[in-house]
Motif scaffolding. Structure first.
Motif, PDB file in Angstrom:
ATOM      1  N   ARG A 174      28.862  47.206  30.457  1.00  0.00           N
ATOM      2  CA  ARG A 174      29.344  48.302  31.291  1.00  0.00           C
ATOM      3  C   ARG A 174      28.911  48.106  32.741  1.00  0.00           C
ATOM      4  O   ARG A 174      29.730  48.243  33.662  1.00  0.00           O
ATOM      5  N   GLN A 175      27.634  47.770  32.952  1.00  0.00           N
ATOM      6  CA  GLN A 175      27.179  47.586  34.327  1.00  0.00           C
ATOM      7  C   GLN A 175      27.821  46.354  34.961  1.00  0.00           C
ATOM      8  O   GLN A 175      28.106  46.335  36.164  1.00  0.00           O
TER       9      GLN A 175
ATOM     10  N   GLU B 287      31.204  47.570  36.118  1.00  0.00           N
ATOM     11  CA  GLU B 287      31.114  48.441  37.293  1.00  0.00           C
ATOM     12  C   GLU B 287      30.845  47.637  38.564  1.00  0.00           C
ATOM     13  O   GLU B 287      31.461  47.880  39.609  1.00  0.00           O
TER      14      GLU B 287
ATOM     15  N   VAL C 253      36.322  51.772  39.051  1.00  0.00           N
ATOM     16  CA  VAL C 253      35.618  51.561  40.316  1.00  0.00           C
ATOM     17  C   VAL C 253      36.582  51.078  41.394  1.00  0.00           C
ATOM     18  O   VAL C 253      36.530  51.546  42.542  1.00  0.00           O
TER      19      VAL C 253
ATOM     20  N   TYR D 240      35.868  50.094  33.120  1.00  0.00           N
ATOM     21  CA  TYR D 240      34.915  50.314  34.215  1.00  0.00           C
ATOM     22  C   TYR D 240      35.370  49.595  35.491  1.00  0.00           C
ATOM     23  O   TYR D 240      35.239  50.138  36.591  1.00  0.00           O
TER      24      TYR D 240
END
Length: 313
Positions: A227-228, A231, A269, A265
């Motif tokens: 997920r990060q 992002e 963004v 994600y």
């Protein structure tokens, strides 16, 4: 018609290809791969590559040039590899000078992201585009830029080192010489380092693909890491869209097999951070050449230097 040899040096594997350029196409005669195992150091790896090149020159003696694709930073004009983070020990390796002395034919060096950008532009997802960005997203992270129908390389041929951007706070694993780097989140090494950093152990390191499998099985830590990554990738892509206004951004490596984990994600963004009119005119696609892009990379470096390829193929 040109007979050429292409060399692609990566942090995970190396590829040596013998090909013929005819009718604006590459026809491969022989392709050989081996695991890089960077801990062996440049002398052993280059020795292995040179042995393969010698064998290929026995198959085809009339070689016009050798093209070399390698991760940066490097100085393509001086032919020097300058300490790529995924090739420890490769400090100021004068690879063009070394191989020219051994083979007595023209040798050309180019950043792997630039070579991959040319390959996708001519043979893959970027055909017909006038402004294109290719992102590696493999063992490391870099970008190749086709701007207004020409490869843009910048000073020292080092344009596109976006893996060095700091896009997050200064904590977590060090990657590309700093914490919070783009490459630290969006590369195979970065994903592995983050997973084991959060897990609190560094033994029996899993691969990025194995971590992706865990994420799909419900491992919350693996899901957090992907997920990060998504992002931060979205943040970096938004910056590229606003800065360069490309027609298309092509992403290689991990992007294609992990899109189900990061895609939501990434898109969220980008939509929040980029200018709407530029986002609407930019397509984001995975690499069409996929795992075969390394076959093309070194070869297209040689062809590009010899023929000075423009946007007319």
């Amino acid at each position: 018609m040109l007979n050429i040899i292409g060399i692609d040096i990566g942090g995970t594997k190396c590829i040596v290809s013998l090909a013929e350029w005819v009718d604006n196409k590459l026809q491969f005669k022989k392709v050989q791969r081996f695991l890089t195992m960077p801990q062996r150091g440049p002398e052993a790896i280059l020795g292995h590559i040179e042995s393969i090149v010698k064998d290929m020159m026995k198959v085809e003696a009339n070689i016009a040039a050798i093209g070399i694709s390698c991760g940066g930073p490097l100085d393509s004009l001086k032919g020097i590899i300058m300490s790529p983070p995924n090739l420890p020990g490769w400090e100021s390796v004068r690879i063009v000078e070394r191989m020219a002395a051994r083979f007595d034919i023209p040798i050309y060096l180019e950043n792997d992201a630039n070579a991959d950008a040319l390959a996708e532009w001519l043979f893959g997802a970027g055909r017909g585009a006038n402004n294109l960005v290719f992102m590696t997203f493999g063992t490391g992270l870099g970008a190749g830029l086709i701007m207004n129908g020409h490869l843009y390389t910048g000073a020292h041929g080092m344009a596109g080192e976006l893996g060095h951007w700091r896009l997050s706070e200064e904590f977590g694993p060090i990657n590309y010489g700093k914490t919070g780097s783009f490459q630290g989140y969006c590369s195979g090494n970065g994903i592995v380092m983050w997973y084991h950093h959060l897990l609190g152990q560094q033994d029996a390191m899993l691969t990025a693909e194995e971590i992706a499998i865990l994420a799909r099985k419900g491992d919350e830590l693996a899901q957090r890491v992907y997920r990060q990554s998504g992002e931060v990738l979205g943040q970096g892509l938004a910056l590229l869209i606003d800065l360069l206004a490309p027609d298309i951004i092509i992403i290689g490596g991990i992007f294609s097999y992990s899109y189900d984990l990061i895609g939501t994600y990434v898109e969220k963004v980008i939509d929040n951070e980029s200018l709407k009119v530029l986002r609407q005119s930019c397509t984001i696609k995975p690499s069409v050449l996929g795992q075969d892009i390394g076959n093309y990379a070194g070869c297209i470096v040689a062809v590009n230097k010899i023929l000075e390829i423009k946007n007319d193929f």
